[in-house]
Design a protein around this motif. Structure first.
Motif, mmCIF file in Angstrom:
data_model
loop_
_atom_site.group_PDB
_atom_site.id
_atom_site.type_symbol
_atom_site.label_atom_id
_atom_site.label_comp_id
_atom_site.label_asym_id
_atom_site.label_seq_id
_atom_site.Cartn_x
_atom_site.Cartn_y
_atom_site.Cartn_z
ATOM 1 N N PHE A 1 -15.627 0.186 1.741
ATOM 2 C CA PHE A 1 -14.652 0.724 0.635
ATOM 3 C C PHE A 1 -13.623 0.695 1.261
ATOM 4 O O PHE A 1 -13.178 1.240 2.410
ATOM 5 C CB PHE A 1 -15.534 2.078 1.213
ATOM 6 N N VAL A 2 -12.875 -0.022 0.388
ATOM 7 C CA VAL A 2 -11.293 -0.346 0.751
ATOM 8 C C VAL A 2 -10.318 1.417 0.595
ATOM 9 O O VAL A 2 -10.738 1.627 -0.667
ATOM 10 C CB VAL A 2 -10.571 -1.289 -0.009
ATOM 11 N N PHE A 3 -9.719 1.884 0.926
ATOM 12 C CA PHE A 3 -8.871 3.270 1.162
ATOM 13 C C PHE A 3 -8.656 2.980 -0.928
ATOM 14 O O PHE A 3 -7.389 1.711 -0.296
ATOM 15 C CB PHE A 3 -8.928 4.007 1.990
ATOM 16 N N PRO A 4 -8.416 3.948 -1.644
ATOM 17 C CA PRO A 4 -7.249 3.076 -2.314
ATOM 18 C C PRO A 4 -5.765 3.553 -2.231
ATOM 19 O O PRO A 4 -5.209 4.316 -1.654
ATOM 20 C CB PRO A 4 -7.777 4.073 -4.018
ATOM 21 N N ASN A 5 -4.896 2.123 -3.503
ATOM 22 C CA ASN A 5 -3.661 2.830 -2.752
ATOM 23 C C ASN A 5 -3.431 2.938 -0.763
ATOM 24 O O ASN A 5 -2.616 3.290 -0.984
ATOM 25 C CB ASN A 5 -2.732 4.063 -3.246
ATOM 26 N N SER A 6 -4.438 2.257 -0.281
ATOM 27 C CA SER A 6 -4.336 2.069 1.347
ATOM 28 C C SER A 6 -2.917 0.692 1.522
ATOM 29 O O SER A 6 -2.985 0.015 0.727
ATOM 30 C CB SER A 6 -4.582 2.050 2.205
ATOM 31 N N SER A 7 -2.248 1.169 2.488
ATOM 32 C CA SER A 7 -1.622 -0.434 2.757
ATOM 33 C C SER A 7 -1.019 -0.175 4.616
ATOM 34 O O SER A 7 -2.175 0.272 5.022
ATOM 35 C CB SER A 7 0.245 -0.244 2.748
ATOM 36 N N TYR A 8 -0.971 -1.119 5.119
ATOM 37 C CA TYR A 8 -0.785 -1.408 6.363
ATOM 38 C C TYR A 8 0.384 -2.288 6.434
ATOM 39 O O TYR A 8 0.993 -3.038 6.234
ATOM 40 C CB TYR A 8 -2.007 -2.541 7.135
ATOM 41 N N TRP A 9 1.029 -2.501 7.980
ATOM 42 C CA TRP A 9 2.133 -3.274 8.512
ATOM 43 C C TRP A 9 1.516 -4.543 8.916
ATOM 44 O O TRP A 9 0.900 -4.832 9.694
ATOM 45 C CB TRP A 9 2.538 -1.676 9.790
ATOM 46 N N ASP A 10 2.681 -5.464 8.154
ATOM 47 C CA ASP A 10 1.822 -7.003 8.749
ATOM 48 C C ASP A 10 3.181 -7.235 9.796
ATOM 49 O O ASP A 10 4.479 -7.069 9.303
ATOM 50 C CB ASP A 10 2.194 -7.028 6.940
ATOM 51 N N ASP A 11 2.487 -7.530 10.672
ATOM 52 C CA ASP A 11 3.817 -8.132 11.547
ATOM 53 C C ASP A 11 4.827 -8.985 11.347
ATOM 54 O O ASP A 11 6.423 -9.353 11.311
ATOM 55 C CB ASP A 11 3.414 -7.623 12.588
ATOM 56 N N VAL A 17 1.999 -3.679 3.589
ATOM 57 C CA VAL A 17 1.329 -4.654 2.618
ATOM 58 C C VAL A 17 0.498 -3.574 1.620
ATOM 59 O O VAL A 17 0.060 -3.624 2.935
ATOM 60 C CB VAL A 17 1.149 -5.994 2.867
ATOM 61 N N PRO A 18 0.109 -4.258 0.532
ATOM 62 C CA PRO A 18 -1.616 -3.267 -0.329
ATOM 63 C C PRO A 18 -2.343 -4.085 0.376
ATOM 64 O O PRO A 18 -2.423 -4.761 0.996
ATOM 65 C CB PRO A 18 -0.874 -3.683 -0.765
ATOM 66 N N ASN A 19 -3.281 -3.094 0.968
ATOM 67 C CA ASN A 19 -4.862 -3.055 2.109
ATOM 68 C C ASN A 19 -5.514 -3.816 0.604
ATOM 69 O O ASN A 19 -6.178 -2.600 -0.530
ATOM 70 C CB ASN A 19 -5.544 -1.958 2.310
#
Length: 135
Positions: A1-11, A17-19
């Motif tokens: 399950f990918v959390f809706p509207n989540s993002s993460y830091w792209d070094d 960026v969108p997860n």
């Protein structure tokens, strides 16, 4: 399950960026994900809401009745009438769907630890009135 509207830091891109592929611990996204505090406590922003609010906490108005209403003032020398109200109005931002950020029910769902939930009920609204006679 990918959390809706989540993002993460792209070094590499130096931005969020969108997860699209990082899943949550309870991979199925069912009730276990939303209710299992031990699985979700390491993600401290899961249940963060804005603490902004405006509140009309207490209003009290009193009025001294005119002396002429009591005639010769033999028994009653005067009177004061008052009305009171507490927790009359609260404005919360749209992202706070839970309750008053100040309120703490002192139980498991207490906001004393910084978490809010549907188990927190808002403080009660009270109305009152009084009449004080002077003899």
């Amino acid at each position: 399950f990918v959390f809706p509207n989540s993002s993460y830091w792209d070094d590499t891109k130096k931005q969020y960026v969108p997860n699209t592929n990082i899943t949550v611990k309870d991979g199925n996204g069912n009730a276990g994900f939303w209710s299992d505090a031990t699985a979700n406590m390491d993600v401290s922003s899961n249940y963060v809401t804005s603490a902004d609010f405006w509140k009309l906490r207490e209003v009290s108005i009193s009025y001294d009745l005119p002396d002429r209403l009591f005639g010769d003032k033999k028994y009653i020398k005067g009177a004061t009438v008052s009305v009171q109200g507490r927790n009359l109005l609260i404005w919360l931002p749209k992202d706070n769907i839970y309750t008053d950020p100040e309120y703490s029910d002192a139980g498991y769902n207490s906001n004393g630890i910084g978490l809010t939930g549907l188990g927190q009920t808002p403080p009660s609204r009270f109305y009152g009135a009084s009449v004080i006679f002077k003899f």
